[in-house]
Design an enzyme around this catalytic site. Sequence first.
Site, PDB file in Angstrom:
ATOM      1  N   ASP A   1       0.795  -1.381   0.115  1.00 47.41           N
ATOM      2  CA  ASP A   1      -0.187  -0.013  -0.105  1.00 47.41           C
ATOM      3  C   ASP A   1       0.808   1.383   0.097  1.00 47.41           C
ATOM      4  O   ASP A   1       2.208   1.142   0.299  1.00 47.41           O
ATOM      5  CB  ASP A   1      -1.009  -0.228   1.231  1.00 47.41           C
ATOM      6  CG  ASP A   1      -1.598   1.131   1.411  1.00 47.41           C
ATOM      7  OD1 ASP A   1      -2.350   1.559   0.689  1.00 47.41           O
ATOM      8  OD2 ASP A   1      -1.722   1.790   2.402  1.00 47.41           O
TER       9      ASP A   1
ATOM     10  N   ASP B   1      -0.027   5.019   0.732  1.00 50.01           N
ATOM     11  CA  ASP B   1      -0.269   5.886   1.989  1.00 50.01           C
ATOM     12  C   ASP B   1      -0.340   5.640   3.351  1.00 50.01           C
ATOM     13  O   ASP B   1      -1.497   4.484   3.550  1.00 50.01           O
ATOM     14  CB  ASP B   1      -1.634   6.722   1.500  1.00 50.01           C
ATOM     15  CG  ASP B   1      -1.708   7.843   0.528  1.00 50.01           C
ATOM     16  OD1 ASP B   1      -0.910   8.442   0.383  1.00 50.01           O
ATOM     17  OD2 ASP B   1      -2.512   7.560  -0.416  1.00 50.01           O
TER      18      ASP B   1
ATOM     19  N   ARG C   1     -11.303   8.646  -3.080  1.00 50.80           N
ATOM     20  CA  ARG C   1     -11.571  10.034  -2.719  1.00 50.80           C
ATOM     21  C   ARG C   1     -13.239  10.381  -2.655  1.00 50.80           C
ATOM     22  O   ARG C   1     -13.586  10.954  -1.874  1.00 50.80           O
ATOM     23  CB  ARG C   1     -11.071  10.942  -3.946  1.00 50.80           C
ATOM     24  CG  ARG C   1     -11.008  12.444  -3.470  1.00 50.80           C
ATOM     25  CD  ARG C   1      -9.998  13.208  -4.498  1.00 50.80           C
ATOM     26  NE  ARG C   1      -8.844  12.526  -4.896  1.00 50.80           N
ATOM     27  CZ  ARG C   1      -8.409  12.964  -6.223  1.00 50.80           C
ATOM     28  NH1 ARG C   1      -9.099  13.713  -6.812  1.00 50.80           N
ATOM     29  NH2 ARG C   1      -7.201  12.366  -6.418  1.00 50.80           N
TER      30      ARG C   1
ATOM     31  N   SER D   1      -5.077   5.577  -4.239  1.00 52.80           N
ATOM     32  CA  SER D   1      -4.910   7.146  -4.564  1.00 52.80           C
ATOM     33  C   SER D   1      -4.668   7.210  -6.150  1.00 52.80           C
ATOM     34  O   SER D   1      -4.106   6.503  -6.793  1.00 52.80           O
ATOM     35  CB  SER D   1      -3.700   7.422  -3.743  1.00 52.80           C
ATOM     36  OG  SER D   1      -3.413   8.920  -4.227  1.00 52.80           O
ATOM     37  N   LYS D   2      -5.332   8.314  -6.658  1.00 52.56           N
ATOM     38  CA  LYS D   2      -5.231   8.649  -7.954  1.00 52.56           C
ATOM     39  C   LYS D   2      -3.741   9.486  -8.034  1.00 52.56           C
ATOM     40  O   LYS D   2      -3.218   9.839  -9.269  1.00 52.56           O
ATOM     41  CB  LYS D   2      -6.325   9.535  -8.501  1.00 52.56           C
ATOM     42  CG  LYS D   2      -7.597   8.796  -8.589  1.00 52.56           C
ATOM     43  CD  LYS D   2      -8.819   9.301  -9.154  1.00 52.56           C
ATOM     44  CE  LYS D   2      -9.964   8.532  -9.561  1.00 52.56           C
ATOM     45  NZ  LYS D   2     -10.937   9.083  -9.929  1.00 52.56           N
TER      46      LYS D   2
END
Length: 216
Positions: free
Chosen positions: A10, A12, A50, A117-118
Amino acid sequence: MKNIPTFIFDLDGVITNTEQYHYEAWKEISHELEYNLTKNKNEELKGVSRDKCLLKILNWAKIKISDEKFNYLLEKKNKIYLEKISKIDSSNIVNGIYDFITAAKKHDHSIALYSSSKNANYILNKLDLHSFFDAIVDGNSVKFSKPDPEGFSLAAKLTKSNPENCVVFEDSEAGIVAGNKINMTTVGVGNSKKLNVANRVFKEFKEIKFEDFQKC
Ligand code: B16
Ligand code: MG
């Protein structure tokens, strides 16, 4: 197919501590919605895409907004977040990550990333880690984010690995649940109470030794 584990990281909260900046950015957005986002509640946003994060916050705040405002808040959150991470570099790599990855590469293991995440590619470049990964799956590559296992399945496919042969390092409950769904070995990094669905939990990544995960 190799008979040694593939490691799926992963981003973040595992490779780098950007999770705090996601929290600060959502806190500002929540404030605009007159909702107090606590650190405890924020745990439920970890690993979540998000738009799903904003949906959760609106649900907690019991607020309905127009599609226009929804998109405006998503853009605003990302702008705040990008501003906060603008200065990160390789000094923001969590202790133990670099040693683990270099040892794994030396022993011919495949290394993949699956982040919701993008911004994952942008962050990996800033951390100067991009070239270490055999496969990168991010929020742009999947239809369903964690806790759906789609991203982990894709990472296994891209590295030509059996899911049962993959070890996942995750700081979010959503990520652990996703890995468990397709029988990957899940390793939680963080609070053992919050991550108790993982096969193993370590408080910090630096406690994890490559030698302990070298074999299937
Ligand atoms: P973005 P991970 C996740 O990344 C974060 O844990 C989560 O807090 C965030 O909402 C999500 O990415 C989407 O991020 O807004 O940058 O596209 O932990 O899966 O690496
Ligand atoms: Mg995470």
